[in-house]
Scaffold this motif. Structure first.
Motif, mmCIF file in Angstrom:
data_model
loop_
_atom_site.group_PDB
_atom_site.id
_atom_site.type_symbol
_atom_site.label_atom_id
_atom_site.label_comp_id
_atom_site.label_asym_id
_atom_site.label_seq_id
_atom_site.Cartn_x
_atom_site.Cartn_y
_atom_site.Cartn_z
ATOM 1 N N ASN A 1 113.656 47.631 56.737
ATOM 2 C CA ASN A 1 113.712 46.886 57.996
ATOM 3 C C ASN A 1 113.936 47.821 59.176
ATOM 4 O OD1 ASN A 1 113.833 44.788 59.786
ATOM 5 N ND2 ASN A 1 115.751 43.943 59.061
ATOM 6 N N ASN A 2 114.792 48.795 58.984
ATOM 7 C CA ASN A 2 115.095 49.748 60.050
ATOM 8 C C ASN A 2 113.862 50.537 60.455
ATOM 9 O OD1 ASN A 2 116.554 51.293 61.862
ATOM 10 N ND2 ASN A 2 118.197 51.726 60.424
ATOM 11 N N MET A 3 113.027 50.859 59.490
ATOM 12 C CA MET A 3 111.828 51.644 59.756
ATOM 13 C C MET A 3 110.878 50.897 60.695
ATOM 14 S SD MET A 3 109.257 53.288 56.925
ATOM 15 C CE MET A 3 110.705 53.660 55.935
ATOM 16 N N VAL A 4 110.601 49.642 60.377
ATOM 17 C CA VAL A 4 109.687 48.877 61.223
ATOM 18 C C VAL A 4 110.336 48.492 62.545
ATOM 19 C CG1 VAL A 4 108.267 48.027 59.322
ATOM 20 C CG2 VAL A 4 110.290 46.738 59.983
ATOM 21 N N ALA A 5 111.674 48.404 62.577
ATOM 22 C CA ALA A 5 112.363 48.136 63.837
ATOM 23 C C ALA A 5 112.172 49.299 64.801
ATOM 24 C CB ALA A 5 113.853 47.898 63.589
ATOM 25 N N LYS B 1 105.311 48.676 51.603
ATOM 26 C CA LYS B 1 104.842 47.949 50.424
ATOM 27 C C LYS B 1 105.762 48.181 49.226
ATOM 28 C CE LYS B 1 99.985 47.801 51.815
ATOM 29 N NZ LYS B 1 98.597 48.236 51.514
ATOM 30 N N VAL B 2 106.232 49.397 49.064
ATOM 31 C CA VAL B 2 107.131 49.717 47.953
ATOM 32 C C VAL B 2 108.428 48.921 48.081
ATOM 33 C CG1 VAL B 2 108.505 51.537 46.879
ATOM 34 C CG2 VAL B 2 106.159 52.019 47.618
ATOM 35 N N PHE B 3 109.003 48.898 49.283
ATOM 36 C CA PHE B 3 110.255 48.174 49.485
ATOM 37 C C PHE B 3 110.079 46.667 49.334
ATOM 38 C CE2 PHE B 3 111.997 52.040 51.438
ATOM 39 C CZ PHE B 3 113.279 52.014 50.900
ATOM 40 N N LEU B 4 108.951 46.138 49.767
ATOM 41 C CA LEU B 4 108.731 44.697 49.658
ATOM 42 C C LEU B 4 108.702 44.262 48.198
ATOM 43 C CD1 LEU B 4 108.161 41.975 50.935
ATOM 44 C CD2 LEU B 4 105.724 42.559 50.961
ATOM 45 N N ILE C 1 108.575 42.704 55.775
ATOM 46 C CA ILE C 1 109.581 43.760 55.713
ATOM 47 C C ILE C 1 110.545 43.646 56.890
ATOM 48 C CG2 ILE C 1 109.920 46.242 56.040
ATOM 49 C CD1 ILE C 1 109.271 45.631 53.216
ATOM 50 N N TYR C 2 109.998 43.420 58.087
ATOM 51 C CA TYR C 2 110.864 43.346 59.264
ATOM 52 C C TYR C 2 111.831 42.170 59.145
ATOM 53 C CZ TYR C 2 112.022 44.517 64.113
ATOM 54 O OH TYR C 2 112.654 44.931 65.252
ATOM 55 N N MET C 3 111.347 41.030 58.709
ATOM 56 C CA MET C 3 112.234 39.880 58.572
ATOM 57 C C MET C 3 113.132 40.004 57.347
ATOM 58 S SD MET C 3 110.056 36.562 59.841
ATOM 59 C CE MET C 3 108.464 37.035 59.203
ATOM 60 N N VAL C 4 112.718 40.821 56.378
ATOM 61 C CA VAL C 4 113.457 41.081 55.133
ATOM 62 C C VAL C 4 113.516 39.818 54.276
ATOM 63 C CG1 VAL C 4 115.566 41.979 54.065
ATOM 64 C CG2 VAL C 4 114.858 42.821 56.298
ATOM 65 N N ALA C 5 112.793 39.844 53.184
ATOM 66 C CA ALA C 5 112.730 38.678 52.298
ATOM 67 C C ALA C 5 114.105 38.253 51.800
ATOM 68 C CB ALA C 5 111.809 38.986 51.114
ATOM 69 N N ILE C 6 115.050 39.204 51.775
ATOM 70 C CA ILE C 6 116.414 38.889 51.312
ATOM 71 C C ILE C 6 117.411 38.986 52.474
ATOM 72 C CG2 ILE C 6 115.971 39.581 48.928
ATOM 73 C CD1 ILE C 6 117.271 42.263 49.535
ATOM 74 N N ALA C 7 116.953 38.753 53.693
ATOM 75 C CA ALA C 7 117.825 38.864 54.876
ATOM 76 C C ALA C 7 119.095 38.016 54.783
ATOM 77 C CB ALA C 7 117.042 38.501 56.137
ATOM 78 N N PRO C 8 119.032 36.779 54.254
ATOM 79 C CA PRO C 8 120.256 35.973 54.192
ATOM 80 C C PRO C 8 121.362 36.580 53.326
ATOM 81 C CG PRO C 8 118.335 34.561 54.020
ATOM 82 C CD PRO C 8 117.845 35.975 53.924
ATOM 83 N N LEU D 1 100.921 41.560 57.454
ATOM 84 C CA LEU D 1 101.741 40.590 56.734
ATOM 85 C C LEU D 1 102.921 41.289 56.065
ATOM 86 C CD1 LEU D 1 102.231 37.731 55.729
ATOM 87 C CD2 LEU D 1 100.662 38.195 53.829
ATOM 88 N N VAL D 2 102.654 42.427 55.427
ATOM 89 C CA VAL D 2 103.729 43.193 54.785
ATOM 90 C C VAL D 2 104.730 43.662 55.836
ATOM 91 C CG1 VAL D 2 104.267 45.332 53.562
ATOM 92 C CG2 VAL D 2 102.365 43.911 52.802
ATOM 93 N N TYR D 3 104.217 44.128 56.986
ATOM 94 C CA TYR D 3 105.080 44.576 58.074
ATOM 95 C C TYR D 3 106.019 43.448 58.496
ATOM 96 C CZ TYR D 3 106.304 46.400 62.743
ATOM 97 O OH TYR D 3 106.976 46.825 63.853
ATOM 98 N N GLY D 4 105.456 42.236 58.682
ATOM 99 C CA GLY D 4 106.282 41.105 59.087
ATOM 100 C C GLY D 4 107.309 40.734 58.035
#
Length: 487
Positions: A311-315, A164-167, A36-43, A31-34
């Motif tokens: 995001n780059n890390m999980v990408a 987790k830290v970045f999220l 982070i990848y989508m980025v909670a602040i992507a917009p 869940l954290v991976y998803g």
């Protein structure tokens, strides 16, 4: 145990694969991976582009996008349970339709996966130059690529901890923005409260909303990458499917909330719709309206770190898994299938991903339209791959002797609905992205033709794509199959 009576490890072996990746990721980790990848602040980073494309109905664009992605996530869940391998859409199309279709699907999604890390580094670098203009853009691109390689080579556990830290940091910044924005609106800032970010009279058109979704789709990319971790997850395919739905639901709500508030804080919507947001600062301008320059700087810095590192890390992780899956089936060079025995990661895949990301990031940094061009291409590749996943579900249903892994609604209704929505979106996508995307697809067809002419037609492990389904007793001589496959 799955619906067909085997656990995911057993099914993986019967597809002809030897489990090599460590199953260490829990539902929470996925869940954290998803998220982070989508980025909670992507917009934050593409708000202006989506606002312009949607004629101000930015929140509506994210609502439609979330619905489309939820439908597609259901298809991913069905296919992950049927084929619990790390190859994602490549494996699904290859086994449900045909190996050649799998190659084309993998080739198409590579357009998305290979470009994403470079795009993320470029967007993050642009944000950092806005925060600290003294450092050249190319330097920041290189820094983000190298730092992510170091983290990913240390193993999936390190990636999990950093995620987790970045999220936590992203959610904290978003909370500050939402509180400040709502308080500002209540005090009369911006345009006050209204439903215009969802519906603006005289502006609503299906084509307008679809075009906006094709831009905003970049924010949702990442839920699909969870399927590449089917061999890293403790709970296997079921856990991956649940994590995809949960991650989409949570991020979708966050996207809608932040774009609704930001849409109301735009002081001159007509100007933004007419002129666009070439500098990518529209969201930070709304933060300045809400609380002043400090919040504008904070949101810009959060965007840079979230896109460029988290995001780059999980990408990089997702791209390296796709390369690994295609390489072990001999559809890409064999060195990409090498897995570190110490860290349990596809080392060469990570290094190649980083090299391509660096090269693309540096090249696009020299172009004025580098970010918009890469974003359009990423979205086009992703939408095509989503259509293929839904088609794979339908194709599997039409094949005789297939075990049931989902009910009729998820097996027939949702895939058809997903295809319909995504076709409308892709028809209204950026014209240049359409052209370049089909050129890429044409390159894949050319490679496929060359392979067929040389007698090297694509094959998945196990020689055929139906052994695991059509041979439930596993009576096929695996050694003979592997020998034939090598030949």
């Amino acid at each position: 145990m799955t619906a067909v009576g085997l656990d995911d490890v057993g099914r993986l072996r019967r597809f002809g694969y030897t489990p090599e990746l460590q199953r260490s990721l829990s539902f929470g980790d996925l869940l954290v991976y998803g998220l982070i990848y989508m980025v909670a602040i992507a917009p934050f980073g593409i708000f202006g582009s989506v606002f312009q494309a949607s004629a101000g109905m930015v929140a509506l664009a994210y609502v439609v996008g979330m619905v489309a992605m939820m439908v597609t996530a259901s298809a991913y869940g069905v296919m992950t349970r049927a084929y619990p391998t790390a190859g994602s859409v490549y494996a699904y199309a290859g086994r449900a339709i045909a190996p050649s279709a799998g190659f084309l699907a993998g080739w198409t999604v590579l357009l998305d996966y290979i470009l994403v890390p470079g795009l993320l580094s470029l967007v993050a670098a642009a944000s950092m130059t806005a925060v600290g203009p003294g450092v050249p853009l190319w330097v920041w691109v290189a820094v983000f690529v190298v730092v992510n390689v170091v983290f990913n080579l240390r193993g999936i556990k390190t990636t999990r901890l950093v995620n987790k830290v970045f999220l936590i940091g992203q959610l904290a910044v978003l909370a500050v923005y939402l509180v400040a924005g709502l308080l500002a609106l209540a005090s009369g800032a911006g345009r006050g409260f209204s439903w215009e970010p969802f519906y603006t009279s005289g502006q609503f058109q299906i084509g307008v909303v679809a075009a906006a979704v094709s831009v905003g789709m970049l924010s949702f990319l990442g839920f699909d990458a969870l399927s590449t971790l089917a061999e890293d997850a403790k709970g296997g395919a079921r856990q991956v499917g649940r994590a995809q739905i949960a991650a989409l639901g949570l991020t979708g709500v966050l996207f809608i909330a932040q774009t609704f508030v930001a849409g109301l804080l735009v002081e001159d919507p007509g100007k933004l719709i007419a002129d666009g947001d070439p500098a990518g600062t529209a969201f930070y301008d709304t933060a300045r309206v809400a609380a002043g320059p400090w919040l504008a700087t904070l949101t810009a810095l959060a965007t840079a770190l979230s896109w460029g590192l988290a995001n780059n890390m999980v990408a990089q992780v997702a791209t390296s898994r796709l390369l690994y899956a295609m390489a072990r089936d001999r559809q890409l060079p064999a060195f990409l299938a090498k897995v570190s025995t110490r860290r349990s990661v596809p080392t060469n895949g990570i290094l190649l991903t980083a090299a391509v990301s660096l090269a693309l990031g540096l090249c696009m940094a020299a172009r004025d339209d580098g970010i918009s061009l890469m974003a359009s291409l990423v979205n086009f590749g992703a939408i095509l791959s989503f259509i293929v996943v839904n088609l794979s579900v339908l194709a599997r249903n039409l094949r005789p002797g297939q075990e049931k892994v989902a009910g009729w609604f998820r097996s027939w209704v949702l895939p058809l609905a997903g295809i319909a929505i995504l076709v409308v979106v892709i028809v209204n996508a950026n014209v240049l992205a359409q052209r370049l995307g089909f050129v890429w697809l044409g390159g894949g067809l050319l490679i496929l033709a060359v392979m067929a002419a040389s007698g090297r037609r694509p094959r998945l492990a196990g020689l055929t794509d139906t052994i695991a389904e059509d041979d439930p007793a596993n009576t096929v001589d695996r050694a003979a199959t592997r020998a034939a496959h090598r030949a």
